[in-house]
Design a protein around this motif. Structure first.
Motif, PDB file in Angstrom:
ATOM      1  N   LEU A   1      11.167 -17.585 -10.182  1.00 20.41           N
ATOM      2  CA  LEU A   1      10.106 -17.930  -9.242  1.00 20.41           C
ATOM      3  C   LEU A   1       8.829 -17.253  -9.718  1.00 20.41           C
ATOM      4  N   LEU A   2       7.951 -18.015 -10.348  1.00 29.02           N
ATOM      5  CA  LEU A   2       6.886 -17.438 -11.149  1.00 29.02           C
ATOM      6  C   LEU A   2       5.512 -17.429 -10.494  1.00 29.02           C
ATOM      7  N   THR A   3       5.414 -17.852  -9.236  1.00 23.13           N
ATOM      8  CA  THR A   3       4.107 -17.786  -8.584  1.00 23.13           C
ATOM      9  C   THR A   3       3.502 -16.385  -8.636  1.00 23.13           C
ATOM     10  N   PRO A   4       4.276 -15.298  -8.445  1.00 23.70           N
ATOM     11  CA  PRO A   4       3.668 -13.959  -8.479  1.00 23.70           C
ATOM     12  C   PRO A   4       3.003 -13.613  -9.811  1.00 23.70           C
ATOM     13  N   ALA A   5       3.358 -14.296 -10.879  1.00 25.60           N
ATOM     14  CA  ALA A   5       2.742 -13.995 -12.170  1.00 25.60           C
ATOM     15  C   ALA A   5       1.304 -14.468 -12.242  1.00 25.60           C
ATOM     16  N   PHE A   6       0.899 -15.346 -11.328  1.00 32.10           N
ATOM     17  CA  PHE A   6      -0.425 -15.967 -11.433  1.00 32.10           C
ATOM     18  C   PHE A   6      -1.282 -15.760 -10.197  1.00 32.10           C
ATOM     19  N   VAL A   7      -0.819 -14.938  -9.260  1.00 31.37           N
ATOM     20  CA  VAL A   7      -1.632 -14.619  -8.089  1.00 31.37           C
ATOM     21  C   VAL A   7      -1.635 -13.113  -7.889  1.00 31.37           C
ATOM     22  N   PRO A   8      -2.705 -12.556  -7.336  1.00 32.14           N
ATOM     23  CA  PRO A   8      -2.716 -11.124  -7.039  1.00 32.14           C
ATOM     24  C   PRO A   8      -1.867 -10.839  -5.807  1.00 32.14           C
ATOM     25  N   ASP A   9      -1.229  -9.695  -5.798  1.00 32.99           N
ATOM     26  CA  ASP A   9      -0.463  -9.304  -4.617  1.00 32.99           C
ATOM     27  C   ASP A   9      -0.806  -7.866  -4.257  1.00 32.99           C
ATOM     28  N   GLU A  10      -0.002  -7.283  -3.392  1.00 29.90           N
ATOM     29  CA  GLU A  10      -0.291  -5.940  -2.886  1.00 29.90           C
ATOM     30  C   GLU A  10      -0.253  -4.886  -3.989  1.00 29.90           C
ATOM     31  N   GLN A  11       0.590  -5.129  -5.029  1.00 27.45           N
ATOM     32  CA  GLN A  11       0.738  -4.142  -6.091  1.00 27.45           C
ATOM     33  C   GLN A  11      -0.273  -4.323  -7.222  1.00 27.45           C
ATOM     34  N   SER A  12      -0.735  -5.551  -7.425  1.00 30.16           N
ATOM     35  CA  SER A  12      -1.583  -5.808  -8.584  1.00 30.16           C
ATOM     36  C   SER A  12      -2.645  -6.833  -8.226  1.00 30.16           C
ATOM     37  N   ASP A  13      -3.837  -6.638  -8.786  1.00 32.29           N
ATOM     38  CA  ASP A  13      -4.908  -7.607  -8.577  1.00 32.29           C
ATOM     39  C   ASP A  13      -5.143  -8.427  -9.836  1.00 32.29           C
ATOM     40  N   ARG A  14      -4.204  -8.385 -10.779  1.00 27.36           N
ATOM     41  CA  ARG A  14      -4.357  -9.124 -12.022  1.00 27.36           C
ATOM     42  C   ARG A  14      -3.142 -10.027 -12.247  1.00 27.36           C
TER      43      ARG A  14
ATOM     44  N   SER B   1       7.977 -23.985 -11.671  1.00 29.18           N
ATOM     45  CA  SER B   1       8.310 -22.888 -10.766  1.00 29.18           C
ATOM     46  C   SER B   1       7.099 -22.052 -10.371  1.00 29.18           C
ATOM     47  N   ALA B   2       5.911 -22.396 -10.890  1.00 31.76           N
ATOM     48  CA  ALA B   2       4.691 -21.712 -10.456  1.00 31.76           C
ATOM     49  C   ALA B   2       4.082 -22.370  -9.229  1.00 31.76           C
ATOM     50  N   GLY B   3       4.648 -23.480  -8.762  1.00 36.79           N
ATOM     51  CA  GLY B   3       4.175 -24.124  -7.549  1.00 36.79           C
ATOM     52  C   GLY B   3       2.744 -24.609  -7.656  1.00 36.79           C
ATOM     53  N   MET B   4       1.909 -24.235  -6.681  1.00 37.84           N
ATOM     54  CA  MET B   4       0.528 -24.702  -6.663  1.00 37.84           C
ATOM     55  C   MET B   4      -0.301 -24.103  -7.807  1.00 37.84           C
ATOM     56  N   LEU B   5       0.249 -23.136  -8.509  1.00 38.41           N
ATOM     57  CA  LEU B   5      -0.430 -22.566  -9.673  1.00 38.41           C
ATOM     58  C   LEU B   5      -0.021 -23.291 -10.955  1.00 38.41           C
ATOM     59  N   TRP B   6       0.570 -24.459 -10.815  1.00 42.08           N
ATOM     60  CA  TRP B   6       1.032 -25.249 -11.954  1.00 42.08           C
ATOM     61  C   TRP B   6      -0.079 -25.427 -12.998  1.00 42.08           C
ATOM     62  N   PRO B   7      -1.275 -25.904 -12.636  1.00 40.77           N
ATOM     63  CA  PRO B   7      -2.304 -26.107 -13.667  1.00 40.77           C
ATOM     64  C   PRO B   7      -2.712 -24.799 -14.351  1.00 40.77           C
ATOM     65  N   GLU B   8      -2.873 -23.730 -13.545  1.00 38.36           N
ATOM     66  CA  GLU B   8      -3.297 -22.460 -14.108  1.00 38.36           C
ATOM     67  C   GLU B   8      -2.247 -21.868 -15.048  1.00 38.36           C
ATOM     68  N   SER B   9      -0.980 -22.164 -14.777  1.00 36.69           N
ATOM     69  CA  SER B   9       0.101 -21.562 -15.564  1.00 36.69           C
ATOM     70  C   SER B   9       0.497 -22.382 -16.779  1.00 36.69           C
ATOM     71  N   LEU B  10       0.014 -23.613 -16.870  1.00 32.63           N
ATOM     72  CA  LEU B  10       0.547 -24.544 -17.871  1.00 32.63           C
ATOM     73  C   LEU B  10       0.373 -24.030 -19.298  1.00 32.63           C
ATOM     74  N   LYS B  11      -0.798 -23.544 -19.613  1.00 37.14           N
ATOM     75  CA  LYS B  11      -1.039 -23.093 -20.980  1.00 37.14           C
ATOM     76  C   LYS B  11      -0.189 -21.872 -21.312  1.00 37.14           C
ATOM     77  N   THR B  12      -0.166 -20.906 -20.390  1.00 38.28           N
ATOM     78  CA  THR B  12       0.632 -19.703 -20.618  1.00 38.28           C
ATOM     79  C   THR B  12       2.112 -20.035 -20.773  1.00 38.28           C
ATOM     80  N   MET B  13       2.629 -20.885 -19.889  1.00 40.26           N
ATOM     81  CA  MET B  13       4.051 -21.196 -19.920  1.00 40.26           C
ATOM     82  C   MET B  13       4.429 -21.990 -21.166  1.00 40.26           C
TER      83      MET B  13
END
Length: 1206
Positions: free
Chosen positions: A259-272, A195-207
């Protein structure tokens, strides 16, 4: 629908959904109420998300939605209703989260669970009681059995804490044991990051860390004190069809249902990066709050039925027709399925089949669902499956191969087509599935497909009409379908070693002869055979079946084929007619029919199988996973008749009804298969077979290469589990019908005769098959000129011509009169032929059907982006989005990450990525690229330039579109934000579009002159077909996010333009109506001069522009290994050439983009530190970077799942 009975008799328990949600109403007009069927629904995520994400109008109430849910596992429905009632009670949503998702509960959560279950158990004592408590206003039970099962489960939950301490301790120990085993077996689970979409590799360890934590603690808490307080076992995870035991599926993990993409990309509210658990809980609170509001406004109803996916669609289909058929909740239950509660709708706007195509078969699903879809162009069916990509297999046939026939032919038989097959693109992405999962240990990727009526994109032709086939050709077509439905029965070539892919296909036995029979029943309502009628069709079909040399045991299945055609009301042979005895064997007798007043042509055989036989056969077969079962009737002389369709198996015993020959009941043993002393297997057979003396009844395993190789020595050549003589009263009973208690005494296993389509007297369509390929060759429309007003023979000089005006429509011009030839499937009108009968006054318009070439994707002729109308306007092949709830992507000046570059690049197929090399006229002047390819490239340029690509340019916010050969822009696009389309795993440009036409351009001339230079307001040069494609796209991308109503004088509805959408594709006219000018747009546009925006805003319309992805089952999508540098150079050359043509200093963003092999960063992947002195690069993928061998080794367990060799 029917599919085989499998051993072991186990339904995996999925208390929590294992895929991310979608908005089920995303293709419906915003003004249209929705009836939605969730077949085999699991947890509530799709319902909650649909209510939340559904596009709402600015004025008036939201859409009224009626959901109908069925599932064979009562515990899933009981948990879902518990959640809905807790949400609507006003309880703390954090506590509700705990109750629904945690294995272990704290005291506060457990007390609320217990209290709510006591309330629900009291309310569910009767239908009347349920209504009195108020739950029935929005939660409705389709039948009394469902309500009784809900009551039983809630009672179990409410009294769980009163169980003996010893039993509670045993269940706690079982939960811990199961959790340890699952963590031992699944050290790294790739699917939890899906559910992290294109952030699948970046999220794998955390998830995976969160997955391990969840199974270790039984909670999603990160605080040790919270975990320590959660010690009570949640009873809603304990009770299932398997009894009282803790046994959720290993994939159970709350976060993957969000839908977990927002957990791994910066958005308007957070840059982390943010905690995925916090993201999931935030989404849960938002979704539940919207659900609560919808219930309070009386806009929402959710209905429930305990049933499997085989019986429930039949019950829905039969109820309005008054067909009293004998249906059971499942093949493992003797419980009658009778919709005696609050009746659900019997036709639906949307049907979601979840992942059941993987278990029930594609043809089974489509055939059973088509009669339940409303006859509207906006009606859709969703399928979702995991495509298993075996080494050496052609991935492009993974989906279409499941259709068991040519797409156009099967679409005409069934009436459904994959929408992306016709469009040639998807507006949603599964690129991450292909890039990061299909070449790993699982070699599978998720494929979600939307199905629609084949002609639904054409407003002139979408209504269904009878289709004429030649009887012999239709019989041959049905045989080809039959051959693929039952392909597992074909003999292997002894001179050729079968591939692993072939062996796997033979193990997947999703279809049977009941599948063919139900397909034929549906086809009879749509198709009219010429040259002998349906009788001639069946003559050809049976002849081809009998003469087929590839099936060594075809005779074994002849009687079953006849039986299934009879049961489905398709055809009846003499042996199955009511007068079968007088016609076939007037002197026949059998001891099993002794005392029967009359013998029906179809009876039920009940075989009692001792538990010892099951133990002997299946002991030690766990490695074989699942095995299909079947029954045989074996007679002296070597005659064997096999029956594999619609087998039922119930643990228990048979009790004949005293004084009623042919009547019996099955007494179910509540200890289940594992504890009952016997298993009762029942199946329907032609009665005449039981008159053959010395007949044996065999219960056996269906042979496949893998199963036969393993069990042949143990069970013999028939893979026999148990057998008994037909006259063995201890083990065999023959009944007039399958035992069950039904309120309607007319209930029968035999359906009424299938309704048959009637041929039209004029203006009919005839289909001609290509005999060699099994594909549709041509479709011929016979246009009656008398109906157009001609009464005498036509003059030889009278001109007659035809032109394609819609995806399925040809306009025929006869002199100054016009007629229309409408087809049931899209056509290639440019290849039409005319056959003219001037004396007989008719014109035959002969066209080939639209088809996709092998290894390529193309679009329909005409409008590539139709907008259709039912209760309102809606785009046909791009889904609705609610822009204001879509997260804004904001990198805050940081470097654009590699995943975004790769995502933008991967909308192209490998074929399309080669197009830039051919665009340079110095290489190959003609043909020009397909308009869709050029359109996708220009969309990509918008996303590239918005993010300052390539080479870190200044981000662009204004885009000027110029048609090649002209110097004046014909359109402006202002991009306010790039947003995340979370459920579609892609990006959205939140834009304002301004078509520049002579009537209004004078108001913008001064503003246009003040536009910033080409770096900040780049020109995008288009070929003429690409410019037309953009004008076709604009209405669709406006309608997909429209929240305003169209006005009475809307240009789309004007009589002068016949309601044409787009209004025009000419350079001097706007393709859009003016109803949405200025609505939903900001007072100031970021990065745009105020004077420019003030002039443009009154003429601008909000739009949601997204990438258009190649269809993975049509052609190979682009992979990271493509030489991006070559495309970069080619596109740079093209940009310079077009700039010279325009006489301008145009800066065009590269259409190829930088290499997707760019590294993830300049820090160690593990510790974040610098190199020592340089970073080491993974020798396999050349992407992951580490500061030391220690960090590399520490990361390998996670990194190996996504590592791709370069």
């Amino acid at each position: 629908m029917s599919y085989p009975l499998y051993w072991p008799f186990k339904n995996h328990y999925y208390p929590i959904g294992i895929t991310s949600p979608i908005c089920l109403t995303q293709y419906l007009p915003v003004e249209q109420a929705a009836d939605v069927l969730l077949l085999g629904c699991d947890d509530p995520r799709n319902i909650l998300y649909t209510v939340y994400a559904d596009l709402r109008p600015q004025t008036g109430d939201g859409r009224r939605v009626d959901f109908t849910c069925c599932n064979i596992e009562p515990a899933i429905l009981a948990r879902n209703i518990l959640l809905y009632t807790l949400v609507c009670s006003g309880a703390s949503l954090d506590v509700v989260w705990n109750i629904f998702y945690h294995f272990h509960l704290d005291d506060q959560s457990y007390e609320l669970l217990e209290a709510q279950c006591h309330l629900l158990a009291t309310a569910s004592k009767s239908m009347q009681n349920w209504q009195c408590f108020g739950f029935g206003a929005y939660l409705k039970m389709c039948d009394s059995y469902t309500l009784a099962e809900m009551h039983r489960h809630w009672q179990l939950y409410a009294t769980f804490s009163s169980k003996p301490r010893s039993r509670l301790d045993e269940l706690h120990a079982e939960q811990k044991s199961v959790s340890r085993r699952i963590l031992d077996e699944h050290t790294v689970l790739g699917s939890v990051s899906r559910s992290a979409g294109m952030l699948w590799p970046e999220s794998l360890k955390t998830m995976n860390n969160l997955y391990e934590q969840y199974w270790n603690t039984g909670t999603t808490f990160s605080c040790e004190q919270d975990c320590a307080r959660s010690k009570k076992l949640n009873p809603s995870f304990v009770y299932t069809l398997a009894g009282e035991k803790f046994d959720p599926h290993f994939a159970t993990f709350p976060l993957q249902a969000f839908l977990l993409t927002p957990a791994f990309v910066p958005d308007e509210q957070s840059d982390r990066d943010r905690n995925p658990t916090d993201i999931a809980k935030g989404q849960f609170r938002s979704w539940c709050g919207t659900f609560r509001d919808a219930v309070r406004s009386s806009h929402l109803v959710v209905r429930f039925c305990v049933s499997d996916v085989v019986s429930f669609p039949k019950a829905l289909h039969n109820k309005p027709q008054g067909i009293p058929t004998r249906l059971f909740t499942s093949a493992l239950s003797g419980q009658a399925l009778e919709l005696d509660g609050e009746s659900p709708p019997c036709a639906f706007d949307v049907i979601d089949t979840s992942g059941h195509v993987d278990y029930s078969g594609m043809v089974n699903i489509l055939v059973s669902m088509k009669p339940l879809l409303k006859a509207l162009p906006s009606s859709v069916l969703y399928t979702e499956n995991l495509v298993r990509d075996a080494p050496g297999a052609d991935a492009t046939i993974a989906l279409l191969g499941r259709l068991c026939g040519d797409v156009s032919a099967m679409s005409l038989l069934i009436g459904l087509t994959p929408r992306s097959y016709l469009s040639g693109f998807n507006a949603y992405s599964n690129v991450h599935e292909i890039l990061f999962n299909s070449d790993r240990f699982s070699r599978q990727f998720q494929e979600r497909v939307t199905w629609c009526a084949p002609a639904s994109s054409d407003p002139q032709a979408w209504q269904e009409q009878p289709i004429e086939f030649n009887a012999k050709e239709l019989g041959a077509l049905l045989f080809k379908v039959y051959d693929q439905l039952c392909a597992d029965e074909k003999a292997l070539n002894p001179l050729r070693i079968p591939s692993l892919h072939t062996l796997k296909l033979m193990e997947q036995q999703d279809h049977d002869r009941a599948s063919l029979s139900q397909l034929v029943r549906l086809a009879m309502s749509r198709i009219v055979p010429s040259g002998g009628g349906w009788e001639a069709v069946f003559d050809v079909l049976f002849k081809l079946v009998e003469e087929d040399p590839s099936r060594l045991f075809a005779d074994y299945y002849h009687e079953e084929l006849c039986l299934q055609l009879h049961l489905h009301g398709v055809m009846t042979t003499k042996s199955l007619s009511p007068a079968w005895r007088s016609q076939l064997m007037p002197n026949a007798s059998s001891r099993v029919f002794c005392g029967w007043a009359d013998i029906p042509p179809v009876v039920c055989v009940l075989l009692t199988v001792p538990r010892e036989s099951l133990t002997r056969a299946f002991d030690g077969t766990e490695r074989l996973l699942s095995m299909a079962l079947m029954c045989h009737l074996s007679s002296p002389g070597g005659r064997i008749d096999t029956f594999a369709c619609d087998l039922h198996a119930i643990p228990g015993r048979v009790e004949p009804t005293p004084g009623a020959p042919g009547a019996a009941a099955i007494v179910r043993d509540e200890r289940g298969v594992e504890g009952a002393p016997s298993l009762v297997v029942s199946f329907l057979v032609p009665a005449w077979l039981l008159t053959i003396p010395q007949t044996q009844v065999l219960f056996a395993i269906r042979p496949t290469p893998v199963v036969a190789a393993d069990l042949l020595d143990k069970l013999g050549p028939m893979l026999e589990i148990f057998s008994a003589h037909l006259t063995d009263k201890r083990h065999v009973c023959v009944a007039r019908e399958r035992p069950g208690v039904f309120a309607d005494p007319r209930a029968s296993d035999v359906w009424p005769d299938a309704p048959r389509a009637r041929a039209l007297s004029s203006n009919r369509v005839a289909v001609k098959m290509d005999g060699r390929s099994g594909r549709v060759g041509t479709m011929t429309f016979k246009l009656d000129l008398a109906a157009m007003g001609f009464s005498s023979p036509l003059e030889p000089s009278l001109p007659i011509a035809a032109e394609q005006t819609g995806a399925c429509t040809m306009e025929v011009t006869v002199g100054d009169k016009r007629g229309y030839a409408r087809y049931p499937f899209p056509i290639k009108g440019s290849e039409h032929r005319l056959r003219i009968a001037r004396r007989s006054l008719y014109v035959e318009v002969i066209v080939p059907p639209f088809s996709q070439p092998k290894g390529a994707g193309r679009t329909l002729d005409g409008n590539m982006f139709p907008v259709i109308k039912t209760a309102g306007l809606t785009p046909w092949n791009v889904h609705h989005v609610s822009l204001d709830i879509a997260p804004i992507l904001d990198f805050k000046g940081a470097e654009v990450p590699a995943w975004l570059i790769e995502h933008i690049l991967c909308q192209h197929s490998e074929r399309e990525m080669a197009v830039p090399c051919r665009l340079d006229p110095s290489v190959i002047p003609e043909p020009q690229p397909e308009a869709l390819t050029g359109l996708k490239q220009s969309i990509r340029m918008i996303f590239d330039a918005f993010h300052g690509l390539p080479q870190n340019r200044a981000p662009a916010r204004i885009f000027q579109f110029v048609e090649r050969g002209t110097t004046r822009p014909f359109m402006l696009i202002f991009v306010r934000h790039v947003r995340l389309d979370l459920s579609s795993f892609t990006l959205l440009a939140d834009a304002a579009v301004v078509p520049l036409v002579p009537e209004t351009s004078h108001t913008l001339d001064e503003a246009l002159r003040s536009l910033p230079g080409p770096l900040l307001a780049p020109f995008i040069s288009l070929l003429a077909p690409e410019a037309i494609a953009w004008r076709q796209l604009l209405p669709a991308v406006v309608e997909r996010c429209r929240t305003w109503p169209h006005k009475p004088n809307c240009e789309y509805a004007s009589e002068s333009d016949s309601g044409r959408i787009p209004v025009s594709v000419q350079w001097d006219a706007s393709p859009l109506c003016g109803c949405g000018h200025g609505i939903g747009l900001p007072d100031a546009m970021p990065g745009v001069p105020a004077t420019v925006w003030q002039a443009a805003r009154p003429l601008a319309t909000r739009a949601a522009i997204s990438l258009l992805f190649a269809v993975s089952y049509l052609e190979p999508v682009v992979a990271g290994g493509i030489a991006a540098e070559a495309h970069e150079a080619a596109m740079a050359a093209l940009a310079r050439r077009r700039a010279a043509d325009l006489g301008m200093d145009i800066v065009v963003s590269s259409r190829a983009g930088p290499s997707t092999q760019a590294g993830p960063g300049k820090k160690c992947r593990v510790c974040g530190g610098p190199g020592k002195p340089k970073l080491r690069v993974c020798g396999r993928c050349k992407q992951a970077k580490y500061c030391s061998p220690d960090c590399s080794r520490a990361d390998w367990e996670t990194h190996k799942v996504v590592c791709r060799r370069t």
